[in-house]
Enzyme design. Sequence first.
Site, PDB file in Angstrom:
ATOM      1  N   GLY A 229       0.801  -1.139  -0.073  1.00  0.00           N
ATOM      2  CA  GLY A 229       0.104   0.009  -0.061  1.00  0.00           C
ATOM      3  C   GLY A 229       0.731   1.124  -0.027  1.00  0.00           C
TER       4      GLY A 229
ATOM      5  N   THR B 297      -7.879  -9.784   2.893  1.00  0.00           N
ATOM      6  CA  THR B 297      -7.008  -8.942   2.425  1.00  0.00           C
ATOM      7  C   THR B 297      -6.213  -8.305   3.618  1.00  0.00           C
ATOM      8  OG1 THR B 297      -8.351  -8.309   0.502  1.00  0.00           O
ATOM      9  CG2 THR B 297      -6.675  -6.857   1.160  1.00  0.00           C
TER      10      THR B 297
ATOM     11  N   TYR C 114     -23.636 -10.753   7.316  1.00  0.00           N
ATOM     12  CA  TYR C 114     -22.398  -9.942   7.179  1.00  0.00           C
ATOM     13  C   TYR C 114     -22.782  -8.251   7.841  1.00  0.00           C
ATOM     14  CZ  TYR C 114     -18.625  -7.142   4.971  1.00  0.00           C
ATOM     15  OH  TYR C 114     -17.701  -6.385   4.605  1.00  0.00           O
TER      16      TYR C 114
END
Length: 318
Positions: A36, A130, A176
Amino acid sequence: MTTPQHKIGSGFDARSTAADVLDGIDLTGKLAVVTGGYSGIGLETTRVLAEAGAHVVVPARRPATAVEALEGIEGVETDELDLGDLDSVRGFAERFLSSGRGIDILINSAGIMACPETRVGPGWEAQFATNHLGHYALVNRLWPVFAEGARIVSVSSRGHHFSGIRWDDVQFERGYDKWAAYGQAKTANVLFALHLDGLAKEHGVRAFSLHPGRIQTNLGRHLELQELIDMGMFDQDGNVIGEVKTIEQGAATQVWAATSPQLDGKGGVYCEDCDIAEPAPADGERVGVRDYAADPEQAARLWALSAELTGVDAFAPR
């Protein structure tokens, strides 16, 4: 129970910048990898590390975008890496290992926040996959080339206060919640650094995690303005409520954790505002580190789960 989670009086604070904490530190000859490292606080991290003399490798999901963002910064190279794809993680690691170079600093700065429900790989929840599993696999695959004295830094968040690890439903298969998923992933970042440090310190490598601060970056790209207003973060005119760090200030804690001699001989701790954080107060205020994120037993359990899911564990008995 005693805890290493206590301030050390670093002399820095929330207003300190990444350049401030690097003042007087020469990184000539050092190699840093910053995931990143081409946007937001990651870009500022790359810039100051390079200015201090380090050679910085920036693996990116969008390599062309990274090249454009990093234009003009000397001593930087890019490569391709998608943390949500374990084949991509393996490919990057293999390319780096084949270069014959060692790593002195790894800053796991990439991440996603509060995204709509997304599945990657074999159906894993995207934030956990991730933010945590991709970085877990990356560190384990790169482990053979960490130099003695290296530091591995995991960028967590105050968002870890939102949720511990949901051991009965890690992948959110029974409904979720984007903020609970983000909180779990950020707790995982803290627990990962805690257990990694315990494994790595005998090899001269230390690990840290941190909250960078509240910063306006594109990390919040999935959030609507009304949601931010409802959360008390913005007013009705779209102005930020409360204190916000600049990009330069937001990058400071991860750079401090990666380079400061004040942390020599230490590791496994969660940091904020360029110091080791205190335990979270009992009143629920979202400062410091929550007890479930500083629990060695949960850290070991998460490591075992991560090894099972990814098929990678550099420290497994052979």
